[in-house]
Design an enzyme around this catalytic site. Structure first.
Site, mmCIF file in Angstrom:
data_model
loop_
_atom_site.group_PDB
_atom_site.id
_atom_site.type_symbol
_atom_site.label_atom_id
_atom_site.label_comp_id
_atom_site.label_asym_id
_atom_site.label_seq_id
_atom_site.Cartn_x
_atom_site.Cartn_y
_atom_site.Cartn_z
ATOM 1 N N ASP A 202 36.111 34.728 36.848
ATOM 2 C CA ASP A 202 37.339 35.194 37.978
ATOM 3 C C ASP A 202 36.753 35.323 39.392
ATOM 4 O O ASP A 202 35.470 35.511 39.791
ATOM 5 C CB ASP A 202 37.718 36.396 37.513
ATOM 6 C CG ASP A 202 39.193 36.601 37.662
ATOM 7 O OD1 ASP A 202 39.695 35.733 38.346
ATOM 8 O OD2 ASP A 202 39.798 37.620 37.387
ATOM 9 N N ASP A 252 35.962 23.218 32.871
ATOM 10 C CA ASP A 252 36.903 22.580 31.838
ATOM 11 C C ASP A 252 38.295 23.035 32.015
ATOM 12 O O ASP A 252 39.117 22.168 31.893
ATOM 13 C CB ASP A 252 36.652 23.224 30.327
ATOM 14 C CG ASP A 252 35.219 22.912 29.934
ATOM 15 O OD1 ASP A 252 34.857 21.619 29.826
ATOM 16 O OD2 ASP A 252 34.254 23.718 29.721
#
Length: 926
Positions: A202, A252
């Site tokens: 994050d 991803d």
């Protein structure tokens, strides 16, 4: 001649070169955008997963370990069958400081007993994959500044690989410093060794804004290399500069829109719609404030072999309607995005169904990724999405983001490039709509129609196995050969041929394929799963169908009785002006039907389930009831208190900036009351955190109300009683030491006599030998008296008690009067036990005296009776009970003496005989 050949050869070479360049350019144009090479990106569609974000955000807390097992079990039982295979926890990780010798954090929070590896193993034992939240380019200050630790495989201390830049409790790793790569890759390898299957990294924008784009790319590259093909790598809160040209190379999945926070339609579709955030001409976090815009804009990046789009989680229970929740998950699946459940098991309720559509999530299993007809977020065509499965089937999503119904049309030839008629089926109802060459419909506001366009359909396309059911197949060619399997394997010509409906009575995967005829190669698949066992909370909620209707002028609603260990409350009301969520009733002017949704909660783990809407008839209140609303038009503001617009408020405005000092307050003057007494005052307020509001009436000491609410855009109401004087009054709202909530209005209501009467359900039992009733207390402005007594000889309507020599039950009805207008109401019959009075010789004398006054006993009998009492008293005082009993027996004979009957009434005779017999029993017993 030779020269001509040379020229021709040169020309030919030039032509070949140009053709080669053109061919290479075309290939380059058609080449997918650069992306991380992994099994995850090669699939196409994103992961189906669960994340603990909503519980953590609503509690502003780490995720308690006590919730891990029940949440994982709940996910595995209810959603794993539909493909939701990842369990992941979210942030609030500051409190996780336990670490390895190389500084790798081992647990989500220090309060946890078990480490990451333990919970990864538990998730795996349930058939799930396990994900964590962390940023390996962070290093906790407490670890770096603690005892000296070294980056794995180096002599470099952890403190030495950090920069001077910090973020909250962390140092940021500087990739230019020796040992940094070892730490970042080592951390990921440690997590892999613990069994972790995915990691969410994050706050990329914080790192980039502090350390620069080049260093961001370096650390992302290291993470990519360390994760390899084994660990799913997700990037969150990135700037996504240049259309995420860095983030998409190494992750991803990348976040493309703002956090959903508390969820709902806003962060999904309407927040800052059509507005892209930039800084110095480049994208900046959050580039998009709603998921719909972001998915449209980034749709050019999605597909097999490219990055997966992350529009943040789906909080299904936060949407206003089922339709909105269905629209959200439909778009996520259409876009091939990751679909993350974040509802907690207490809150999801009946919205669970949006994550249990086997036909919808089978698209995700197949790697399906669709695209909008245009990437222009302001063009209505961007609300029409399409995509094709490998067998030729088209999937089309017709969305409506607007507030009114909108027409959406898909032409099969113009928009899909297919000619002729096709079978069209609905993915949400699992039914075939018909044979068509185009489709058009007026889509409801915030709604969706999700279609399959094929030459083969199955009905139903899967679902729960609750009873034996028939599965039917149809093809565009009535003569086509359809073969099927019941184990999920691909059908071929040797598989059974479909000739009649297939009976499904247990979990089964029905897979069909056209082997011969028009539509050859088209497939259909239905996944039938066992219905999850209903939690007892759900069963209790489903069993609550009615609520006892309140009586006229009732002040509060009687909710269904909760089972032991469970709590029932009102979750929502469509007439909060009649029945509030706290159950308070405001009698309406006319009979009103209120629809309530109740919430059942298990006290032990706070798991919740909702009832269906239940209609409750609230009768009109009695005439003379008083109600007045005071809003912004009648308020006087002081200090910084001010008015602002409020779309959620019935008045259109609210009072803000209340409190945080003694000068910032609001006063409602001229608050009228028709008479002195007690009234109710309801206050409509708005707050996003707990705040205190003080209320002072007519300058008296203020009463503190501790108020909570979900946001400053959601109106809540609270009710209190106030003492008002006849005429005008003042009400002051304030908080001298802290912020108060915003306030929309106050409503003053009279309290009906019936309300007070309904609350009087008992009367204080009189003590032995007490001669008057203690009346129940009523609020100021009301009076109460005894209206009737079924034994006035024991308790008179004036409250006088006449006790007998035995306990007597008396039924009283109390009449309550509202003083200012004389409104009256009666209680139900109330039983009062009058205890037997104490019998003594003196009490018998007093009884005789009272009968003398009433004329019930006269001389000469009076004289005989008093003589017998004097004789009995003398013997008792001398300890001669036997002689005393003899004299009281003579007393009884005197009462029955025939010549004396004209000197005594029957009532007096019965009473005195009863008293005398009581004395004889006492003396002979004790």
């Amino acid at each position: 001649m030779g020269k001509t050949k040379k020229i021709s050869k040169f020309i030919m070479m030039a032509i070949i070169t140009v053709l080669f360049v053109m061919l290479f350019s075309v290939k380059a144009l058609n080449k997918p955008v650069q992306a991380r090479e992994s099994q995850f990106t090669n699939k196409g569609s994103g992961p189906l997963y669960y994340n603990t974000y909503d519980w953590q955000d609503s509690h502003n807390s780490f995720f308690p370990e006590s919730r891990m097992k029940p949440t994982i079990d709940w996910l595995a039982e209810n959603y794993l069958p539909f493909g939701f295979e990842y369990f992941t926890y979210d942030g609030w990780i500051n409190g996780g400081t336990r670490h390895t010798e190389h500084g790798y954090v081992t647990t989500h929070n220090d309060s946890w007993e078990h480490d990451i590896g333990y919970w990864a193993d538990y998730a795996h034992s349930k058939g799930l994959k396990f994900g964590v939240y962390y940023a390996p380019f962070w290093l906790l200050k407490s670890i770096a500044d603690g005892p000296t630790l070294y980056a794995e495989g180096t002599d470099y201390t952890l403190k030495s690989i950090t920069s001077s830049n910090t973020f909250e409790d962390w140092y940021l790793i500087d990739p230019d410093k020796p040992g940094a790569e070892n730490y970042i890759k080592g951390f990921i390898n440690y997590l892999k060794g613990q069994g972790v299957d995915s990691i969410k990294v994050d706050f990329l924008h914080h790192y980039e804004n502090r350390m620069g784009t080049k260093k961001l790319e370096t650390v992302l590259k290291w993470m990519n290399e360390a994760c390899g093909d084994d660990m799913f790598l997700s990037f969150s809160a990135p700037n996504n500069k240049n259309h995420a040209n860095i983030e998409r190379k190494y992750g991803d999945m990348i976040r493309i829109s703002q956090d959903i926070y508390r969820g709902g339609w806003g962060p999904f579709s309407s927040n800052k719609r059509g507005i892209r955030k930039t800084s110095n001409g480049l994208a900046a976090w959050p580039e998009w404030d709603n998921s719909f815009d972001a998915l449209i804009d980034y749709s050019d990046l999605s597909g097999k072999g490219t990055v997966i789009l992350d529009p943040d989680f789906v909080n299904a229970s936060s949407f206003n309607t089922d339709t909105e929740a269905m629209t959200a998950v439909s778009l996520y699946v259409m876009a091939g995005a990751g679909v993350g459940i974040t509802d907690s098991y207490e809150n999801i309720g009946r919205r669970a169904f949006v994550f249990q559509n086997s036909e919808l999530y089978d698209l995700n299993r197949k790697g399906f990724v669709g695209k909008p007809l245009t990437r222009d977020v302001n063009n209505p065509l961007s609300q029409i999405w399409k995509g094709q499965l490998t067998d030729g089937t088209w999937v089309v999503g017709l969305f409506n983001r607007e507030e009114t119904a909108q027409n959406r049309t898909i032409d099969f030839f113009d928009d899909l490039g297919i000619d002729g008629d096709f079978l069209v089926s609905d993915i949400w109802s699992h039914t075939t709509i018909g044979t068509m060459s185009s489709y058009s419909e007026d889509i409801e506001p915030h709604g969706v129609r999700l279609l399959k366009i094929s030459k083969l359909t199955m009905e139903p396309y899967g679902g729960f196995v609750t009873k034996p059911q028939e599965v039917r197949m149809s093809s565009i060619d009535p003569n086509a050969e359809i073969h099927y399997t019941l184990d999920g394997s691909e059908p071929d010509e040797d598989s059974p041929r479909y000739t009649k409906p297939i009976l499904v009575d247990s979990p089964t995967i029905v897979r069909a394929k056209i082997i011969q005829g028009d539509g050859k190669g088209y497939e259909a698949k239905g996944i039938f799963v066992e219905e999850p066992k209903k939690d007892p909370v759900v069963e209790i909620a489903e069993g609550i169908k009615t609520i006892t209707a309140p009586v006229k002028d009732a002040e509060s609603l009687v909710l269904p009785k909760a089972h032991s260990g469970y709590t029932v409350r009102i979750k929502s009301t469509d007439h909060s002006d009649v029945i509030q969520e706290d159950g308070v009733i405001f009698p309406p002017e006319k009979d009103t039907i209120v629809k309530l949704v109740l919430e059942v909660m298990r006290d032990s783990d706070r798991f919740k389930a909702d009832t269906d809407p239940i209609s409750v008839l609230v009768p009109a209140g009695s005439e003379g009831n008083y109600k007045v609303t005071y809003d912004s038009k009648s308020v006087t503001l002081s200090g910084n208190a001010k008015l602002s617009n409020c779309s959620a408020c019935t008045t259109g405005q609210k009072i803000g900036n209340l409190g945080n000092g003694p000068n910032n307050f609001a006063t409602f003057n001229n608050v009228y009351a028709p008479g002195d007494g007690t009234y109710t005052m309801s206050i409509d307020y708005l707050t996003g955190d707990p705040r205190s509001l003080f209320v002072s009436v007519n300058g008296e000491e203020g009463k503190e109300l501790l108020l909570t609410g979900p946001s400053f855009s959601t109106v809540r109401s609270t009710t209190m009683t106030v003492q008002l004087k006849e005429g005008t009054n003042s009400v002051k709202l304030y908080n001298d030491s802290g912020w108060a909530p915003d306030v929309s209005k106050i409503v003053i209501r009279s309290i009906s006599a019936h309300t007070i009467a309904s609350k009087i359900q008992s009367i204080t039992a009189p003590e032995k030998d007490v001669t008057s009733v203690t009346m129940p207390t009523v609020p100021s402005g009301f009076a109460a008296k005894i209206k009737s007594s079924d034994r006035p000889d024991i308790i008179n309507t004036d409250g006088t008690i006449y006790p007998t020599n035995r306990d007597i039950i008396v039924n009283l009805i109390i009449e309550v009067t509202r003083i200012y207008d004389g409104q009256v109401a009666d209680t139900e019959a109330i039983q009062v036990v009058v205890p037997a009075r104490t019998i003594t010789i003196q009490s018998v004398r007093e009884t005789i005296d009272s009968y003398i006054l009433s004329g019930d006993v006269t001389v000469p009998l009076v004289n005989q009776l008093n003589v017998r009492l004097d004789q009995a008293e003398k013997h008792i005082n001398n300890g001669k009970k036997d002689q005393a009993v003899k004299k009281m027996s003579d007393f009884l004979k005197d009462l029955d003496n025939e010549p004396m009957q004209r000197y005594i009434s029957e009532e007096a005779k019965i009473r005195l005989k009863s008293d005398a017999q009581a004395l004889i029993v006492e003396w002979t017993t004790y």
